[in-house]
Design a protein around this motif. Structure first.
Motif, short mmCIF file in Angstrom:
data_model
loop_
_atom_site.label_atom_id
_atom_site.label_comp_id
_atom_site.label_asym_id
_atom_site.label_seq_id
_atom_site.Cartn_x
_atom_site.Cartn_y
_atom_site.Cartn_z
N SER A 37 68.85 22.93 111.40
CA SER A 37 68.75 21.81 110.46
C SER A 37 67.68 22.11 109.41
O SER A 37 66.66 22.72 109.70
N PRO A 38 67.93 21.70 108.16
CA PRO A 38 66.94 21.94 107.09
C PRO A 38 65.64 21.19 107.37
O PRO A 38 65.65 20.07 107.90
N ARG A 39 64.52 21.84 107.04
CA ARG A 39 63.22 21.26 107.39
C ARG A 39 62.22 21.43 106.25
O ARG A 39 62.41 22.24 105.36
N ILE A 40 61.16 20.65 106.35
CA ILE A 40 60.01 20.77 105.45
C ILE A 40 58.78 20.99 106.32
O ILE A 40 58.50 20.20 107.22
N ALA A 187 59.59 16.17 99.29
CA ALA A 187 60.94 15.64 99.45
C ALA A 187 61.41 14.96 98.16
O ALA A 187 62.56 15.14 97.74
N GLU A 188 60.52 14.21 97.54
CA GLU A 188 60.88 13.56 96.28
C GLU A 188 61.17 14.59 95.19
O GLU A 188 62.11 14.45 94.40
N ALA A 189 60.33 15.63 95.14
CA ALA A 189 60.53 16.67 94.12
C ALA A 189 61.85 17.42 94.34
O ALA A 189 62.49 17.85 93.38
N ALA A 190 62.25 17.57 95.59
CA ALA A 190 63.49 18.28 95.91
C ALA A 190 64.68 17.35 95.96
O ALA A 190 65.80 17.81 96.21
N ASP A 191 64.46 16.07 95.74
CA ASP A 191 65.52 15.06 95.76
C ASP A 191 66.25 15.06 97.11
O ASP A 191 67.48 15.08 97.17
N VAL A 192 65.45 15.06 98.18
CA VAL A 192 66.02 14.96 99.52
C VAL A 192 65.30 13.83 100.24
O VAL A 192 64.25 13.34 99.81
N LYS A 193 65.87 13.43 101.37
CA LYS A 193 65.30 12.35 102.15
C LYS A 193 64.54 12.91 103.34
O LYS A 193 65.07 13.73 104.10
N LEU A 194 63.32 12.45 103.49
CA LEU A 194 62.47 12.95 104.57
C LEU A 194 62.89 12.30 105.89
O LEU A 194 63.03 11.08 105.98
N GLY A 195 63.07 13.16 106.90
CA GLY A 195 63.47 12.67 108.22
C GLY A 195 62.31 12.55 109.18
O GLY A 195 61.15 12.44 108.77
N LYS A 196 62.61 12.62 110.47
CA LYS A 196 61.59 12.45 111.50
C LYS A 196 60.73 13.70 111.64
O LYS A 196 61.10 14.79 111.21
N PHE A 242 58.83 18.51 109.36
CA PHE A 242 59.69 17.34 109.20
C PHE A 242 61.15 17.78 109.10
O PHE A 242 61.45 18.84 108.53
N GLU A 243 62.02 16.94 109.60
CA GLU A 243 63.45 17.16 109.42
C GLU A 243 63.87 16.56 108.08
O GLU A 243 63.36 15.52 107.67
N ILE A 244 64.78 17.23 107.39
CA ILE A 244 65.36 16.67 106.19
C ILE A 244 66.59 15.87 106.60
O ILE A 244 67.55 16.41 107.17
N ALA A 245 66.53 14.58 106.36
CA ALA A 245 67.62 13.70 106.79
C ALA A 245 68.88 14.00 106.00
O ALA A 245 68.84 14.33 104.81
#
Length: 246
Positions: A37-40, A187-196, A242-245
């Motif tokens: 899964s994609p992560r940060i 996450a905001e800069a990459a336009d993705v949603k931050l997960g758990k 963090f997981e990318i939701a």
């Protein structure tokens, strides 16, 4: 068909059957084409500054003589006076610790002749002690007193917090909050949603007490040694994934 050939064929069939049976299990563990899964991943830092309540002094007695025995005897007598003065000043035995004892020869400088070799001219003995002063107001007076009794090297001072657990707890909280803030920005800069949060790992704890750089020999010229305790800073880092939701 010979018995040897029949046995070889049976073995091949058994190996093939085992491979077929294990294939579904391997497929369940590592489904074909499935990616992690994609992560940060970010590192958060937390730093807290507090007023110190204890001073750590590093004091050394150095004595020189023609023989190692004479130098050690002179050093022992001076150090006994220093330790007695420290105890008289209210320093508990648990706050006194020998930091090192060193016996070294002193050599003469070789002559101009290339064949000249240095010779032993005497011996030096140094005895170092670490002192924890729990009353900061006493630190300057203690330094002034022990210099008069024989301390002639060292003078390093560190101002620290005796109980740093509450301080480190606050630093850890700030480090995690900093990691969350950084992850949200990414996450905001990459336009993705931050997960758990998937994992949190503390990287390091680095107490950084403010040092006092003055030497004892210089400080001894004053009637009373002036000291400023300043502020001690304690810092920690955490690595948070963090997981990318979806």
């Amino acid at each position: 068909m010979s018995n040897r050939l029949a046995f070889a064929l049976a073995g091949t069939v058994l190996v093939g059957a085992a491979a077929l049976l294990s294939a579904p299990a391997m497929a369940q563990q590592n489904p074909a084409g499935q990616q992690p899964s994609p992560r940060i991943s970010v590192i958060g830092e937390g730093e807290v500054g507090v007023a110190p309540d204890m001073a750590i002094l590093n004091l050394t007695v150095l004595r020189e003589a023609d023989t190692a025995r004479a130098a050690l005897t002179a050093n022992n007598e001076a150090m006994k006076q220093v330790l007695a003065a420290l105890k008289e000043a209210g320093i508990a035995e648990r706050d006194l610790q020998t930091a090192g004892l060193n016996i070294q020869p002193r050599y003469t400088q070789p002559g101009k002749d290339r064949n000249g070799e240095p010779k032993i001219a005497g011996y030096s003995v140094s005895n170092a002690v670490t002192v924890r002063v729990r009353n900061l107001a006493d630190a300057g007076g203690i330094l002034d007193k022990v210099v008069g009794l024989g301390v002639n090297q060292g003078g390093g001072i560190a101002f620290v917090k005796d109980d740093i657990k509450p301080t480190l707890t606050e630093a850890r909280k700030r480090a995690v909050a900093d990691a969350v803030a950084r992850a949200k920005t990414l996450a905001e800069a990459a336009d993705v949603k931050l997960g758990k949060i998937l994992s949190i790992e503390e990287q390091s704890i680095m107490p950084r007490p403010m040092p006092y750089g003055g030497g004892v020999r210089m400080a001894a010229k004053d009637a009373s040694v002036p000291l400023e305790s300043g502020e001690s800073t304690y810092r920690t880092q955490v690595n948070v994934i963090f997981e990318i939701a979806p």
